[in-house]
Design a protein around this motif. Structure first.
Motif, PDB file in Angstrom:
ATOM      1  N   THR A  95      29.510 -35.817   2.457  1.00 59.37           N
ATOM      2  CA  THR A  95      30.296 -35.333   3.580  1.00 59.37           C
ATOM      3  C   THR A  95      31.241 -36.307   3.397  1.00 59.37           C
ATOM      4  O   THR A  95      32.447 -36.401   3.592  1.00 59.37           O
ATOM      5  N   TRP A  99      34.867 -36.961   2.211  1.00 60.77           N
ATOM      6  CA  TRP A  99      35.823 -38.003   3.844  1.00 60.77           C
ATOM      7  C   TRP A  99      36.761 -39.017   2.968  1.00 60.77           C
ATOM      8  O   TRP A  99      38.100 -39.227   3.186  1.00 60.77           O
ATOM      9  N   GLU A 103      41.209 -39.621   2.125  1.00 59.90           N
ATOM     10  CA  GLU A 103      41.434 -41.146   2.792  1.00 59.90           C
ATOM     11  C   GLU A 103      41.827 -41.495   1.709  1.00 59.90           C
ATOM     12  O   GLU A 103      43.221 -42.540   2.305  1.00 59.90           O
ATOM     13  N   VAL A 136      35.703 -30.651   6.178  1.00 62.45           N
ATOM     14  CA  VAL A 136      36.513 -31.443   5.725  1.00 62.45           C
ATOM     15  C   VAL A 136      37.273 -30.632   5.616  1.00 62.45           C
ATOM     16  O   VAL A 136      38.839 -31.134   5.607  1.00 62.45           O
ATOM     17  N   PHE A 139      40.676 -31.932   8.452  1.00 61.25           N
ATOM     18  CA  PHE A 139      40.570 -33.143   7.809  1.00 61.25           C
ATOM     19  C   PHE A 139      42.108 -33.203   6.869  1.00 61.25           C
ATOM     20  O   PHE A 139      43.322 -33.824   6.977  1.00 61.25           O
ATOM     21  N   TRP A 349      32.939 -36.144  14.005  1.00 58.79           N
ATOM     22  CA  TRP A 349      32.523 -36.387  12.719  1.00 58.79           C
ATOM     23  C   TRP A 349      33.783 -37.605  12.521  1.00 58.79           C
ATOM     24  O   TRP A 349      33.298 -38.431  11.540  1.00 58.79           O
ATOM     25  N   MET A 353      32.493 -41.877  10.539  1.00 63.60           N
ATOM     26  CA  MET A 353      32.866 -41.764   8.973  1.00 63.60           C
ATOM     27  C   MET A 353      33.573 -43.346  10.430  1.00 63.60           C
ATOM     28  O   MET A 353      33.550 -44.207   9.061  1.00 63.60           O
TER      29      MET A 353
END
Length: 858
Positions: A95, A99, A103, A136, A139, A349, A353
């Motif tokens: 994950t 992520w 980004e 996700v 995001f 989350w 990160m």
């Protein structure tokens, strides 16, 4: 948001690549996550291809997230960027990687993803597929992307399907009945039409709603018949353990071996050495028993695995002894997936990160820690915790950390994560609140400074470290308002702190206390546990009986049921309040002290916790020696165990094994030679015994010494300043460093020593504690404590110096070299630093003769 509204501008609209499907869905919107629920991956593929072609013709950047075991959905194409992500590294690693890819690719990228159901083959846990999507999807929405996913609905539980549906913007079912393929939108956020959510048949590029209810009923009936041949909607985790039961019933050895290996790898550990032990000592029936006591899914963690493996080693290899002398346990386990579910449920989350990035490793930890302390549990976890409390009734509970890496070979994490007592009294809702808070405290301890430094020093800072929990009924008895075990201890099968030349390190040793074992594993402030070599249990490291009594245990840790907390009480007070303590089996009456007490009209008799009656009983030493030898043989490595004891009326012990882990030992080098004659002017110190680390042969390039004469004149706050300054000095790299100070390093009581944190001194090579300041500061020979574990794991040698004792010489005035030392009385003046790189000291220790010398070579 306007980009998803029904009146959004054309620039926010995206085509599926099929005009007829666009008509059904009123097109896609920027920000949409589209989930296709299919029974055949080809039914997903046929919709993926036109979407990619349409997006490419519109000049969109397309990323294919490749993680499934199925054939690729997208052929190699220069217009499409493929990112391969390995799901086998675990939920967090996978994950986190996805992520960061999102980004990196930034706003406006389009994504096509493999089938989410393939993640089950890597994780064996359905809940985490839902949690991955819950991380996700928002995001991707935030970054104005369009992303496509697929899943097989019959492989997931209703809970997971519902959570994915709640999170996504668009969900479409694809139904196939022989050659009849139909699509049925299930969700289309901010879109609506009278027929949008009906099944649609494709005819000549158009998707026509099945507007006749009779046709719809026939279709549904046919689908239900097909569904009868599929498994019910069970969590993948549950189905895995159904296979365990099936393998046991079918007596198929090959099938049993395969499912045994599969479960070990997703329930017990990833560490190859722990897995080897589990293969030998945890059978399929054991694994089913673990599952029956488990909340959630995932790993039970290192501490729980170590305890269970150790119990099985004893019961398998010495059943005649341990069927009788080992108490049953009724531990429960909160799986590692519950930790990730907690993070996702509380929206933590993004914080995880940020903290996992190198620049945020320390700076983001405090915020994340607070978020963990304030979070709420998902409803399905909370209901299981209620049932757990029903099981334990009102017995006190201990919530113990059991992270994935904990208690492994080389990484004990001793004392780095919290263990929290839950007194478990009062109304059910209050007891549930207390249990939840205890769990949050353990979760939050993953972000403590000590834990972060520990992980970073061992290169574990970027490795997955989910926190599972071992939840145990506290072993003990009710004594009115107090609850405590008869005794507790830490045993090690290899005694590298033998203080007598006759002692055999292979015989092991124990650190014993009365009451809760907290005083056996921690460096006790102002008090002492009983340290006992198992080959010479009557031989204590003291010069006389008075010293033995002085350095014995005077304080007990107990649970106060009335106050609802862990508390420390003097033995004299507890003896007065609790008449049924087993003192006759653990202590001896101090006759002179009792006579003085009678003269002063004080309570008598005066007891001293020497534990000699326990030794004289005979069974205790024999049983503990057997336990340690059996476990060391099973582990093929020295071990460190924590235990509690229950004594019967005759003082015979039954053991409750609380914890077992590989003992962290400083490497045993070859024999070393100490010069027979060392000129007095060249000798810094020499001692017989009171050191540990096996054979030692080190060149010391720097000495940092806390001057006791200055330190004694400082205030409490100034002594904490000294601790901080020492940490700053240690972090200045000037070669192998020896740290010398009065009393106990790492104490929380500045009157007993220097209150440094281990994280501040972890870089030193040698730690020396000196009995100074008129006997106010005495080294604590805390073999078996968490502080000791830190020393040996970090490869730090240790010595305790008693300048006024026999066979001990200490001459700090012999230190020479480039020195920084201020005059006066201040924290800065209390610290002396000597740069010896031009003329290093030599530290030589021989474990056989128990001789240690630190000197300038001639």
């Amino acid at each position: 948001m306007s980009r998803n509204g029904g009146n959004s501008q054309d620039s926010n609209r995206v085509s599926t690549g099929l005009p007829g499907l666009d008509d059904v869905l009123d097109g896609l919107r920027i920000g949409d996550n589209v989930v296709w629920r299919v029974n055949d991956l080809d039914d997903y593929r046929r919709f993926v291809t036109p979407f990619i072609e349409s997006a490419a013709s519109a000049g969109r950047r397309i990323i294919y997230l490749r993680f499934g075991q199925h054939p690729p959905l997208v052929p190699a194409n220069t217009n499409i960027h493929t990112e391969n992500v390995d799901a086998l590294d675990g939920f967090e690693a996978f994950t986190g990687r996805v992520w960061r890819l999102i980004e990196e690719h930034g706003r406006g990228a389009f994504y096509v993803c493999d089938c989410l159901s393939d993640l089950l083959n890597a994780w064996a846990t359905d809940a985490m597929v839902g949690n991955f999507f819950r991380v996700v999807c928002p995001f991707l929405f935030e970054l104005d992307t369009v992303a496509w996913f697929a899943l097989y609905p019959d492989r997931h539980s209703r809970t997971t399907l519902d959570r994915i549906r709640q999170t996504t913007q668009v969900m479409v079912d694809v139904h196939r009945l022989e050659d009849d393929v139909q699509v049925q939108p299930i969700k289309a956020w901010c879109r609506q039409s009278p027929t949008m959510f009906l099944p649609h048949r494709e005819r000549d590029g158009r998707f026509l709603p099945v507007s006749d209810s009779s046709d719809a009923t026939r279709l549904q009936a046919g689908l239900e018949v097909a569904q009868l041949h599929r498994q019910p909607l069970l969590d993948y985790w549950d189905r895995l353990f159904m296979q365990v039961t099936s393998a046991m019933q079918d007596d198929d050895q090959e099938q049993a071996a395969a499912i045994h290996e599969r479960v070990l790898n997703v329930l017990i550990s990833r560490d190859s050495r722990i897995l080897d032990l589990a293969r030998n000592y945890l059978n399929l029936e054991d694994l089913l028993a673990i599952r029956a006591r488990m909340i959630g899914s995932g790993y039970i963690g290192g501490k729980a695995a170590g305890m269970l493996i150790a119990r099985s080693i004893l019961l398998t290899n010495q059943p005649a002894i341990w069927q009788e002398s080992l108490e049953p346990h009724d531990s429960r386990y909160l799986g590692s997936d519950a930790y990730y579910a907690f993070l996702v449920h509380n929206g933590l989350w993004p914080a995880i990160m940020r903290q996992r990035a190198p620049e945020g490793y320390f700076s983001e930890a405090a915020t994340l820690r607070q978020g963990l302390l304030e979070g709420e549990f998902p409803p399905e976890i909370r209901s299981e915790l209620e049932r757990l409390l029903d099981h334990y009734g009102q017995y006190p509970i201990l919530v113990r950390s059991s992270s994935l890496q904990e208690d492994g070979f080389g990484n004990a994490f001793a004392g780095k994560y919290d263990s929290v007592f839950v007194i478990n009294q009062g109304a059910p809702e209050h007891r549930l609140d207390a249990l939840e808070y205890a769990i949050r405290q353990v979760y939050a301890s993953t972000m403590s400074d000590d834990a972060l430094v520990y992980r970073k020093q061992r290169g574990l800072d970027q490795r997955e470290e989910p926190m599972a929990l071992l939840i145990q009924r506290v072993n003990g008895r009710f004594h009115g308002r107090y609850y405590l075990p008869d005794a507790a201890g830490v045993g090690v099968s290899r005694n590298t702190f033998a203080w007598d030349t006759d002692m055999d390190p292979a015989a092991g040793m124990v650190r014993l206390v009365m009451g809760l074992g907290t005083r056996a594993v921690d460096r006790i402030e102002g008090d002492h546990a009983c340290v006992m070599a198992l080959d010479y249990p009557h031989r204590q490291p003291f010069r006389n009986q008075d010293e033995s009594y002085k350095f014995s245990q005077h304080l007990l840790d107990v649970l106060d049921l009335r106050e609802g907390d862990l508390t420390t009480l003097p033995l004299s007070q507890l003896t007065k309040e609790v008449p049924d303590l087993p003192l006759g089996h653990l202590g001896e009456i101090d006759q002179p002290a009792s006579r003085r007490a009678r003269e002063l009209n004080l309570p008598t008799p005066v007891w001293r916790l020497t534990f000699q009656p326990l030794v004289r009983n005979g069974l205790f030493v024999d049983r503990l020696s057997c336990l340690l030898k059996t476990l060391e043989a099973g582990y093929n490595h020295p071990v460190d165990v924590e235990f509690t004891m229950h004594l019967n009326s005759a003082g015979e012990p039954a053991f409750n094994l609380v914890q077992c882990r590989p003992l962290a030992t400083i490497g045993e080098t070859t024999a070393v030679a100490i010069p027979e004659e060392i000129p007095a002017q060249n000798l810094l110190f020499r001692t017989q015994g009171h050191f540990m680390g096996g054979n030692i042969n080190l060149g010391i390039q720097r000495v940092i010494r806390v001057d006791a004469a200055v330190y004694r004149q400082l205030s409490v706050s100034q002594r904490y300043d000294v601790a901080n300054l020492v940490g700053e000095q240690v972090r200045m790299d000037k070669g192998k460093t020896m740290l010398i100070g009065p009393g106990r390093w790492g104490t929380s009581s500045p009157e007993l020593g220097v209150p440094v944190r281990f994280a501040d001194i972890a870089g030193v090579a040698v730690l020396v504690e000196v009995a100074e300041m008129d006997g106010d500061m005495v080294p604590d020979l805390s073999y078996g404590s968490h502080f000791f574990q830190d020393l040996v794991e970090a490869g730090i040698a240790y010595a305790a110096l008693f300048p006024n004792g026999r066979n001990s010489v200490y001459q700090p005035d012999r230190l020479r070299g480039t020195s920084t030392h201020r005059q006066g009385v201040s924290p800065e003046a209390a610290i002396q630093s000597f740069d010896l790189r031009a003329n290093p000291l030599q530290l030589t220790g021989d474990v056989i003769s128990q001789d240690l010398a630190c000197y300038y070579p001639v």
